[in-house]
Design a protein around this motif. Structure first.
Motif, mmCIF file in Angstrom:
data_model
loop_
_atom_site.group_PDB
_atom_site.id
_atom_site.type_symbol
_atom_site.label_atom_id
_atom_site.label_comp_id
_atom_site.label_asym_id
_atom_site.label_seq_id
_atom_site.Cartn_x
_atom_site.Cartn_y
_atom_site.Cartn_z
ATOM 1 N N LEU A 1 2.366 2.369 -3.360
ATOM 2 C CA LEU A 1 1.497 2.870 -4.415
ATOM 3 C C LEU A 1 1.566 4.392 -4.432
ATOM 4 O O LEU A 1 1.677 5.036 -3.389
ATOM 5 C CB LEU A 1 0.061 2.395 -4.196
ATOM 6 C CG LEU A 1 -0.171 0.889 -4.365
ATOM 7 C CD1 LEU A 1 -1.604 0.538 -4.007
ATOM 8 C CD2 LEU A 1 0.154 0.447 -5.785
ATOM 9 N N THR B 1 -1.284 10.370 -2.304
ATOM 10 C CA THR B 1 -1.620 10.478 -0.884
ATOM 11 C C THR B 1 -2.990 11.124 -0.725
ATOM 12 O O THR B 1 -3.478 11.837 -1.608
ATOM 13 C CB THR B 1 -0.584 11.326 -0.121
ATOM 14 O OG1 THR B 1 -0.515 12.642 -0.709
ATOM 15 C CG2 THR B 1 0.796 10.688 -0.163
ATOM 16 N N ARG C 1 0.832 -1.200 0.000
ATOM 17 C CA ARG C 1 0.000 0.000 0.000
ATOM 18 C C ARG C 1 0.867 1.251 0.000
ATOM 19 O O ARG C 1 0.623 2.198 -0.732
ATOM 20 C CB ARG C 1 -0.926 -0.015 1.218
ATOM 21 C CG ARG C 1 -1.756 1.261 1.366
ATOM 22 C CD ARG C 1 -2.481 1.267 2.707
ATOM 23 N NE ARG C 1 -3.074 2.573 2.939
ATOM 24 C CZ ARG C 1 -4.306 2.897 2.622
ATOM 25 N NH1 ARG C 1 -5.077 2.011 2.042
ATOM 26 N NH2 ARG C 1 -4.774 4.101 2.884
ATOM 27 N N ALA C 2 1.944 1.222 0.842
ATOM 28 C CA ALA C 2 2.792 2.405 0.967
ATOM 29 C C ALA C 2 3.521 2.718 -0.332
ATOM 30 O O ALA C 2 3.858 3.855 -0.602
ATOM 31 C CB ALA C 2 3.790 2.212 2.106
ATOM 32 N N THR D 1 -2.712 4.736 -4.635
ATOM 33 C CA THR D 1 -2.991 4.517 -3.216
ATOM 34 C C THR D 1 -4.488 4.578 -2.935
ATOM 35 O O THR D 1 -5.153 5.556 -3.303
ATOM 36 C CB THR D 1 -2.271 5.578 -2.368
ATOM 37 O OG1 THR D 1 -0.876 5.486 -2.605
ATOM 38 C CG2 THR D 1 -2.548 5.360 -0.886
ATOM 39 N N TYR E 1 -9.665 2.163 -4.824
ATOM 40 C CA TYR E 1 -8.399 2.375 -5.526
ATOM 41 C C TYR E 1 -8.586 3.323 -6.709
ATOM 42 O O TYR E 1 -9.284 2.988 -7.665
ATOM 43 C CB TYR E 1 -7.845 1.060 -6.044
ATOM 44 C CG TYR E 1 -7.215 0.186 -4.996
ATOM 45 C CD1 TYR E 1 -5.858 0.245 -4.735
ATOM 46 C CD2 TYR E 1 -7.997 -0.703 -4.256
ATOM 47 C CE1 TYR E 1 -5.265 -0.560 -3.770
ATOM 48 C CE2 TYR E 1 -7.416 -1.516 -3.287
ATOM 49 C CZ TYR E 1 -6.063 -1.438 -3.043
ATOM 50 O OH TYR E 1 -5.480 -2.241 -2.093
#
Length: 538
Positions: free
Chosen positions: A28, A31, A25-26, A375, A357
């Motif tokens: 992708l 923010t 996840r991080a 993200t 997503y």
């Protein structure tokens, strides 16, 4: 039976799996942030003004919102079935500099209505349900500390009532209003002498679940309209009321309301003669009739050169089936696909499996490689949600109310939070590439040459683009009037003191970019500046 050793290791294995999930996840791009915890209303319609404020608009006959009007500014309507004396706001203004909310006063029902900015920056808003069916309204934006508000026009009205219609500004600055429920016609603002004009194509595109609503309307650079309804499209000459071209049907079933796909016209550039249209997602036919919440959405996309000789749909698939997604043109020319669900259809409580997503559609990549998964968010954005490009390059995400009234203690509650999604180009590791516009004219004329002065922390390599993005009216998975125009520019030249001069040429005509206010972005190696608003005039 699991071994003792396995059971002893199980907590560690769970931690490892969670670690990789978090890492995936991080890694992708993009923010998220909450801008406003409680906007007071769920925004069914959203538009960004040239004063860097945002108009959020719901329907009026929805009962109590969570934002009171100013004292003494209640709405009285004896025909309102819920609140005959209504002191709650159903439209608000968001100040992007402070994230403060100011209530606005709207009188007639704006449920599933349409809108478009006029050349002078006024937001035109048309139609709706009940007492709003034939109504025309205006919002003249002002500075954030001003007192501008909605004005209901009494001297002009829609000829045909418009519910689920689409608006598009034309090259001369007038607005065409297309379709709507039981309205297979077009009409104009300001009104034309020929009144409301029938378009048989809209009637032909209507089926027994009304899939011709909120048609996708794009102004082509040849001056004609690309109108897509259900699973088909035409090139329409509105001056002569003639269909100039019928495009082949798009495979995959219906794409418009209530089947809830989305569409965008890709950036216009070069000699501006080529227009490419993309239509993505949608519900399977019958989901709306059957009131099915779990029928999987499809993720197919069609892409067509609307101005080309072949006129063949190029097909590809998104990573997710999606209905009610919004397609937002980014300053770079990429398209953000955001919001929506993976099953069901549009309508109250008719969708499930929120699609959290976002996807980035990169038009210049080969087919099959154009979509990138970004993200995920954490807030479901279902029926009646919106997405709009902001001048700082973020995307504002608002709304989601899958219920007839405001409901909060349910699986998919009425959503009052307003978020912003920041694409990867705003990540800290690209900050040294981000240009700042130091000088740009406030007004430019068609075909006019003008200079833009920018500063960039790192030396510029290559050409800095100058791209004009419109401010569309976003509602029901389609941004009415959305377009991005890449200007003709000369190679960037040093201007001293770490600044650079870019010589640009304004669009040649209103066919390429209708008159009005645009966000002007300088884009350096895929990283956009904060936009400056410019007024494009004839």
């Amino acid at each position: 039976m699991p071994s003792l050793h396995f059971l002893q290791c199980l907590p560690f294995l769970i931690l490892v799996i969670l670690h990789f999930i978090f890492l995936a996840r991080a890694q992708l791009p993009g923010t998220w942030e909450i801008l406003v915890e409680n906007a007071g209303i769920a925004s069914m319609h959203t538009a960004v003004t040239r004063f860097n404020t945002v108009v959020l608009l719901d329907r009026t006959n929805i009962g109590p919102s969570r934002k009171l009007l100013r004292k003494g500014h209640c709405r009285s309507d004896r025909n309102d079935a819920v609140l005959k004396h209504d002191c709650y706001a159903h439209s608000v203004l968001l100040d992007l500099a402070t994230n403060q909310i100011r209530p606005l006063m709207i009188l007639t029902d704006t449920w599933c209505s349409s809108g478009q900015f006029l050349p002078n920056g006024t937001l035109l808003q048309t139609g709706g349900d009940l007492d709003g069916f034939n109504k025309i309204r205006k919002f003249d934006p002002c500075e954030p500390n001003g007192s501008c508000d909605w004005v209901e026009l009494d001297d002009v009205a829609l000829i045909d009532g418009r519910w689920y219609a689409t608006n598009q500004i034309l090259p001369d600055g007038s607005v065409i209003i297309v379709g709507g429920r039981a309205a297979n016609t077009v009409e104009y603002f300001p009104p034309r002498k020929n009144g409301a004009v029938s378009i048989p194509f809209l009637a032909e595109a209507e089926d027994n679940q009304m899939d011709n609503l909120y048609p996708y309307v794009h102004l082509l650079p040849n001056g004609h309209l690309f109108i897509f309804a259900n699973d088909r499209a035409v090139m329409y000459d509105y001056d002569s009321n003639k269909v100039m071209m019928k495009y082949p049907p798009l495979d995959g079933g219906p794409r418009n309301y209530p089947s809830a796909g989305s569409s965008a016209m890709l950036a216009l550039e070069g000699d501006y003669s080529t227009a490419v249209i993309v239509v993505c997602g949608g519900a399977k036919y019958g989901a709306f009739i059957e009131r099915s919440t779990d029928t999987p959405a499809h993720g197919s996309c069609g892409r067509i050169v609307a101005t080309g000789p072949d006129r063949v749909w190029e097909m590809e698939d998104m990573a997710f089936g999606r209905i009610m997604g919004d397609m937002v043109m980014l300053p770079t020319g990429d398209v953000l696909v955001i919001n929506g669900a993976q099953a069901g259809t549009q309508g109250f409580e008719l969708a499930s499996a929120p699609c959290l997503y976002p996807l980035l559609y990169r038009p210049d990549q080969p087919g099959g490689l154009r979509f990138m998964t970004l993200t995920p968010g954490t807030v479901p954005r279902m029926y009646h949600s919106t997405a709009n490009l902001l001048p700082d390059g973020r995307v504002l995400v608002a709304g989601s109310n899958p219920h007839v009234f405001y409901k909060f203690e349910v699986e998919f509650p009425t959503e009052l939070r307003v978020e912003a999604f920041s694409p990867e180009y705003l990540s800290p590791d690209r900050a040294n590439l981000r240009p700042v516009i130091e000088g740009i004219p406030e007004t430019v004329r068609y075909g006019e040459a003008f200079d833009v002065v920018v500063s960039v922390p790192l030396p510029v390599v290559g050409i800095v683009e100058v791209n004009l993005g419109s401010a569309p009216f976003a509602t029901h998975s389609f941004s009415q009037g959305q377009r991005l125009v890449k200007l003709a520019v000369t190679p960037t030249a040093p201007a001293g003191d770490g600044r650079y001069k870019i010589s640009c040429t304004a669009p040649p005509s209103g066919r390429v970019a209708p008159p009005g206010y645009y966000m002007a972005f300088a884009v350096n190696q895929g990283v956009p500046s904060v936009a400056r608003w410019i007024h494009l005039v004839s």
